[in-house]
Design an enzyme around this catalytic site. Sequence first.
Site, PDB file in Angstrom:
ATOM      1  N   SER A   1      39.910  33.164  40.362  1.00  0.00           N
ATOM      2  CA  SER A   1      39.172  34.418  40.372  1.00  0.00           C
ATOM      3  C   SER A   1      38.207  35.015  39.483  1.00  0.00           C
ATOM      4  O   SER A   1      38.194  34.327  38.360  1.00  0.00           O
ATOM      5  CB  SER A   1      40.377  35.192  40.506  1.00  0.00           C
ATOM      6  OG  SER A   1      40.220  36.743  40.505  1.00  0.00           O
TER       7      SER A   1
ATOM      8  N   TYR B   1      48.272  37.952  35.431  1.00  0.00           N
ATOM      9  CA  TYR B   1      47.130  37.530  36.466  1.00  0.00           C
ATOM     10  C   TYR B   1      46.056  36.640  36.060  1.00  0.00           C
ATOM     11  O   TYR B   1      45.704  35.790  36.307  1.00  0.00           O
ATOM     12  CB  TYR B   1      47.079  38.502  37.501  1.00  0.00           C
ATOM     13  CG  TYR B   1      46.323  38.096  38.532  1.00  0.00           C
ATOM     14  CD1 TYR B   1      46.530  37.183  39.606  1.00  0.00           C
ATOM     15  CD2 TYR B   1      44.747  38.540  38.772  1.00  0.00           C
ATOM     16  CE1 TYR B   1      45.738  36.872  40.663  1.00  0.00           C
ATOM     17  CE2 TYR B   1      43.968  38.162  39.792  1.00  0.00           C
ATOM     18  CZ  TYR B   1      44.580  37.199  40.570  1.00  0.00           C
ATOM     19  OH  TYR B   1      43.928  36.792  41.685  1.00  0.00           O
TER      20      TYR B   1
END
Length: 274
Positions: free
Chosen positions: A133, A158
Amino acid sequence: ENAVQRGVYINRPASWEGRCGARVYLACRDVQKGELVAREIQIMTGNQQVLVRKLDLADTKSIRAFAKGFLAEEKHLHILINNAGVMMCPYSKTADGFEMHIGVNHLGHFLLTHLLLEKLKESAPSRVVNVSSLAHHLGRIHFHNLQGEKFYHAGLAYCHSKLANILFTQELARRLKGSGVTTYSVHPGTVNSELVRHSYLMRWIWWLFSFFIKTPQQGAQTSLYCALTEGLEVLNGNHFSDCHVAWVSAQARNETVARRLWDVSCDLLGIRVD
């Protein structure tokens, strides 16, 4: 990345023609949802060789059981797409006591890839694609707090796990140089999925900017590009976004951290460090 925790395993090489004939495995935590997706793919492509198998990346026993079953079932593995993900979970642990983000997003994929690695080598040319990401830019690998027990922030956890995906990709590329197995990490974009289900704020932002959010089909394109594009071997270990090589953070280019993360991951998973 979605709640189904879906991975894709293809047993034909990236250079094949007639790609609709590939045998594809959807490895899912929720087999019922996986079967619905598999049926969709079969209808859309005409390829009936879309198979669903149980895999929970939050449990190393499930990972080992899936790998054992797959290896007994298949003689070849040409493409492994590590696509599962969790995001912004309240603090929780996997079945093996790992913090959920690092456990599922990194360690689960690390173990799965390790267990399938010999088959990938035997099947070369083959590829491993790790879904990361843009959020990796905010990530750091805090070895003294890898499990988030000293301090924890769901959003940053995350980001840390997505940085780990890129470091894993680069270290794997270095270790597999000359083997015929190449690796790539990808940023799929902001995709309409259940990934943000743990955050009311993120769900509201997703809704507010829904016009700019990719469909799952659009979000899969960079992963497919890295899995299937011929001649991509020269870009082994690179990170991709929108089907182009993308810039990564200084942290993501740190070879020392990548090597240490590899060793620590092996130790946590009980893998012999070579």
